[in-house]
Motif scaffolding. Structure first.
Motif, PDB file in Angstrom:
ATOM      1  N   ALA A 376       0.831  -1.212   0.000  1.00 47.94           N
ATOM      2  CA  ALA A 376       0.000   0.000   0.000  1.00 47.94           C
ATOM      3  C   ALA A 376       0.862   1.256   0.000  1.00 47.94           C
ATOM      4  CB  ALA A 376      -0.927  -0.002   1.212  1.00 47.94           C
ATOM      5  N   PHE A 377       1.925   1.277   0.806  1.00 52.07           N
ATOM      6  CA  PHE A 377       2.777   2.466   0.869  1.00 52.07           C
ATOM      7  C   PHE A 377       3.645   2.610  -0.385  1.00 52.07           C
ATOM      8  CE2 PHE A 377       1.591   2.296   5.318  1.00 52.07           C
ATOM      9  CZ  PHE A 377       1.447   3.643   5.610  1.00 52.07           C
ATOM     10  N   SER A 378       3.995   1.490  -1.003  1.00 47.53           N
ATOM     11  CA  SER A 378       4.713   1.561  -2.282  1.00 47.53           C
ATOM     12  C   SER A 378       3.832   2.199  -3.347  1.00 47.53           C
ATOM     13  CB  SER A 378       5.126   0.153  -2.725  1.00 47.53           C
ATOM     14  OG  SER A 378       6.023  -0.422  -1.819  1.00 47.53           O
ATOM     15  N   VAL A 379       2.566   1.818  -3.353  1.00 46.92           N
ATOM     16  CA  VAL A 379       1.594   2.392  -4.286  1.00 46.92           C
ATOM     17  C   VAL A 379       1.473   3.898  -4.071  1.00 46.92           C
ATOM     18  CG1 VAL A 379      -0.889   2.506  -4.734  1.00 46.92           C
ATOM     19  CG2 VAL A 379       0.262   0.301  -4.698  1.00 46.92           C
ATOM     20  N   LEU A 380       1.499   4.322  -2.816  1.00 49.99           N
ATOM     21  CA  LEU A 380       1.382   5.752  -2.504  1.00 49.99           C
ATOM     22  C   LEU A 380       2.558   6.536  -3.085  1.00 49.99           C
ATOM     23  CD1 LEU A 380      -0.083   8.051  -1.002  1.00 49.99           C
ATOM     24  CD2 LEU A 380       1.251   7.448   1.031  1.00 49.99           C
TER      25      LEU A 380
END
Length: 484
Positions: A376-380
């Motif tokens: 999720a944080f990589s996507v952000l």
């Protein structure tokens, strides 16, 4: 006093309305480029992910073999081709902004020449995939499966040479809606074709890979029809030997572009390779590949905005408007971050169920679930640094970004991932934390770079480059020799 306050309020209100109008106008220009780019990239990458899903339901060994080829060889070659093709994006975008439309077709042909030679040089990587993976210490059965699958990717990658360059050529002149429609049809064709070849006819891996190649070449032939059919009359004047002139400067810019993208894409590929040396390698490779593909699918959306940032910056630099460049950067970056937050929330909510879409193996699905928060944080962060990279491509600053990629990914992210993965025994989770650290470092470095750029100087550099490589049209040559 009341009149003065009222006058100020009217002034600020007028400025606010003017700002909203400018933002709306710029957003329309951005999405005119970005939306077709997003659709085409998501659809194209979607066919790769759909193929992975079909392969995953054939066998876990073939899934691991496909993951190795797709995550390592395809990323390796795709990174080079995308990177070298981005030189087309820079040159065509600036030529369109400067109204040198005929030069765009010449730049496209130069890119074909350079990219086809490059792809041919890279063929041994696919032809000798099995011994390469064995040499790297991968499991023998996985290496054999990967070697068979890699042969199909040769057909696929030659299609990419034309698909990528024509897309960037059309995108630079805001005619890429045809690419979006072709890509949608590609995705629509690919799913039933895969089902037919794999589930009905029982062709197995050959059926899945045959469907992937067929759907891509459908797009390529559609692009050729559009290009040669007269829909690009201003910029395509037919094949010309002039395309072979000044090839070396294009090669230099292409290599810089290639290194910029490659160093980024290889970073993810190396992490997948490292995952193969961990406990239960088959599960580790498969789970890590599934997560990188989900991350990559969202990244395709950001690449659409990267393309928009590149085109808008290149167009305005070609026109010589530095203020328009900075305003466009602010608008496209804000748009991308808003999308990033949306997908970040989606990954947090549905992250624990994603793995079951790609595999029936409970261990693979559970490992994907364990990585969902990091995903999720990589996507952000995917929503920030690609746009800044697009700005750099539009300005022709690929070489500088390549250096930043080396430092952030290979001197910061990769060592942290190796230490956390092996020394602290976090395994795949440790690798992903290291990857995320590299992405954060890249985001901060690019942000600082963008803040320090003098766009007035970049306008002068773009103008000098276009003048240096400009070739007269036949009409201009006749007029120059017969001024009367």
């Amino acid at each position: 006093m009341d009149d003065a306050i009222q006058e100020k309020l009217l002034k600020y209100s007028g400025q606010e309305c003017d700002l909203k109008g400018r933002i709306c106008q710029e957003s329309k220009k951005i999405w005119r480029v970005a939306l077709p780019g997003v659709i085409s990239r998501v659809s194209a990458f979607g066919t790769v992910v759909v193929t992975q899903s079909f392969v995953g339901h054939i066998s876990s060994v073939d899934l691991a073999g496909y993951a190795l080829v797709q995550s390592l060889l395809l990323r390796f070659v795709n990174g080079i081709l995308i990177g070298m093709s981005s030189a087309t994006e820079t040159l065509c975008g600036q030529a369109f902004g400067a109204k040198q439309h005929h030069m765009m077709g010449i730049f496209l042909q130069r890119s074909w020449f350079v990219d086809l030679i490059t792809m041919t040089i890279l063929l041994p990587a696919f032809l000798f995939a099995t011994p390469i993976f064995k040499l790297l210490g991968e499991d023998e059965t996985i290496a054999k499966s990967a070697g068979h699958i890699s042969l199909w990717f040769i057909i696929y990658c030659y299609g990419l040479v034309f698909s990528l360059t024509i897309q960037m050529y059309l995108q630079a002149q805001q005619k890429n809606m045809v690419i979006a429609w072709l890509s949608i049809m590609q995705f629509v064709i690919h799913i039933p074709l895969s089902w037919l070849f794999v589930n009905v006819l029982g062709f197995g891996i050959n059926g899945a890979m045959g469907s992937l190649c067929t759907s891509l070449w459908f797009v390529v032939f559609g692009e050729f029809i559009y290009l040669f059919g007269g829909w690009c009359a201003d910029s395509w004047k037919g094949f010309t030997v002039a395309a072979l002139k000044d090839v070396l400067p294009v090669v230099k810019l292409s290599i810089s572009s290639g290194l910029m993208i490659c160093l980024e894409m290889w970073y993810y590929a190396i992490l997948v390779l490292v995952a193969g040396y961990m406990k239960d390698a088959e599960v580790a490779i498969s789970a890590f590949s599934v997560c990188t593909n989900i991350n990559g699918w969202e990244f395709m959306i950001c690449l659409g905005l990267l393309g928009a940032a590149c085109v808008r910056v290149a167009n305005e630099l070609g026109r010589g408007d530095a203020k328009a460049v900075t305003f466009s950067i602010k608008v496209v970056l804000s748009t991308s971050v808003a999308l990033g937050v949306f997908f970040w929330i989606l990954c947090l909510v549905f992250g624990r169920k994603i793995g079951y879409v790609f595999s029936n193996d409970e261990n693979v699905a559970q490992t994907v679930s364990d990585l969902s928060i990091l995903l999720a944080f990589s996507v952000l962060f995917n929503s920030i640094y690609p746009v800044l990279s697009g700005v750099a491509v539009g300005a022709g600053l690929q070489g500088t970004v390549a250096i930043l990629n080396v430092v952030c990914y290979y001197l910061i992210g990769l060592p942290i991932g190796l230490v956390l993965g092996y020394v602290t025994n976090l395994q795949v989770k440790g690798l992903w934390v290291g990857m995320l650290c590299g992405v954060i470092a890249e985001t901060l470095a690019l942000s600082l770079m963008m803040w320090r750029i003098n766009w007035d100087e970049e306008v002068l550099k773009a103008s000098a480059r276009l003048k240096r490589w400009y070739l007269e049209t036949p009409d201009e040559a006749i007029q120059a020799t017969n001024p009367a």
